[in-house]
Design a protein around this motif. Structure first.
Motif, PDB file in Angstrom:
ATOM      1  N   PRO A 113      26.000  16.683  46.190  1.00  0.00           N
ATOM      2  CA  PRO A 113      26.576  17.359  45.025  1.00  0.00           C
ATOM      3  C   PRO A 113      28.035  17.774  45.267  1.00  0.00           C
ATOM      4  N   HIS A 114      28.344  18.081  46.506  1.00  0.00           N
ATOM      5  CA  HIS A 114      29.703  18.493  46.878  1.00  0.00           C
ATOM      6  C   HIS A 114      30.732  17.392  46.610  1.00  0.00           C
ATOM      7  N   ILE A 115      30.313  16.120  46.708  1.00  0.00           N
ATOM      8  CA  ILE A 115      31.267  15.023  46.501  1.00  0.00           C
ATOM      9  C   ILE A 115      31.100  14.348  45.136  1.00  0.00           C
ATOM     10  N   GLY A 116      30.267  14.936  44.252  1.00  0.00           N
ATOM     11  CA  GLY A 116      30.213  14.433  42.887  1.00  0.00           C
ATOM     12  C   GLY A 116      28.916  13.779  42.442  1.00  0.00           C
ATOM     13  N   PHE A 117      27.929  13.666  43.314  1.00  0.00           N
ATOM     14  CA  PHE A 117      26.646  13.085  42.915  1.00  0.00           C
ATOM     15  C   PHE A 117      25.853  14.101  42.102  1.00  0.00           C
ATOM     16  N   THR A 118      25.041  13.596  41.180  1.00  0.00           N
ATOM     17  CA  THR A 118      24.121  14.455  40.442  1.00  0.00           C
ATOM     18  C   THR A 118      22.703  14.134  40.892  1.00  0.00           C
ATOM     19  N   GLN A 119      21.875  15.153  40.925  1.00  0.00           N
ATOM     20  CA  GLN A 119      20.499  14.975  41.376  1.00  0.00           C
ATOM     21  C   GLN A 119      19.651  14.368  40.268  1.00  0.00           C
ATOM     22  N   HIS A 120      18.772  13.465  40.650  1.00  0.00           N
ATOM     23  CA  HIS A 120      17.846  12.829  39.712  1.00  0.00           C
ATOM     24  C   HIS A 120      16.445  13.300  40.076  1.00  0.00           C
ATOM     25  N   ASN A 121      15.661  13.680  39.109  1.00  0.00           N
ATOM     26  CA  ASN A 121      14.380  14.304  39.418  1.00  0.00           C
ATOM     27  C   ASN A 121      13.173  13.377  39.342  1.00  0.00           C
TER      28      ASN A 121
END
Length: 132
Positions: A113-121
């Motif tokens: 998340p720190h480098i721009g990824f979003t979490q997928h659930n």
């Protein structure tokens, strides 16, 4: 740091890097033949070199149009937090300008998340022999 997409790795080089990055804890580093197959069948490998030393790697599978799966992102533990992992992923995106998907190692959950990824659930896993 020199980043390359044209250099293949030997299993021994990759095993050494995996162990130096802590990713070796979750990869079959005792099985050289498996590591060889992992390298042989990845169709995008970005490596980071500090002189003659392999500093990091992103081992990926991609169709170069829609999605890239980054199976391994590893940087030597001694030189982490210098932007090498992020640069490896930028080079992956340059080579395959599409969505990058990955599963975070437990120690890296807060990194992405720190480098721009979003979490997928809704990721799903099926181990060999698990299909009913």
């Amino acid at each position: 740091m020199e980043y390359r997409t044209d250099r293949r790795l030997t299993p021994d080089e990759y095993i050494e890097l995996l162990n130096a990055s802590t990713l070796g804890e979750r990869r079959p580093v005792a099985h050289r033949e498996t590591i060889q197959q992992m390298l042989d069948h990845a169709n995008l490998l970005v490596t980071a070199w500090e002189g003659d030393t392999l500093a990091g790697a992103a081992r990926c599978f991609t169709d170069f149009a829609y999605v890239t799966y980054c199976s391994d992102l590893c940087v030597r533990e001694s030189i982490q937090r210098q932007g090498i992992g992020k640069e490896l992923l930028l080079k992956v995106h340059e080579a395959a300008p599409c969505r990058i998907v990955l599963l975070a190692a437990p120690k890296a959950v807060d990194y992405y998340p720190h480098i721009g990824f979003t979490q997928h659930n809704s990721a799903w896993l099926l181990d060999p022999g698990g299909l009913r």
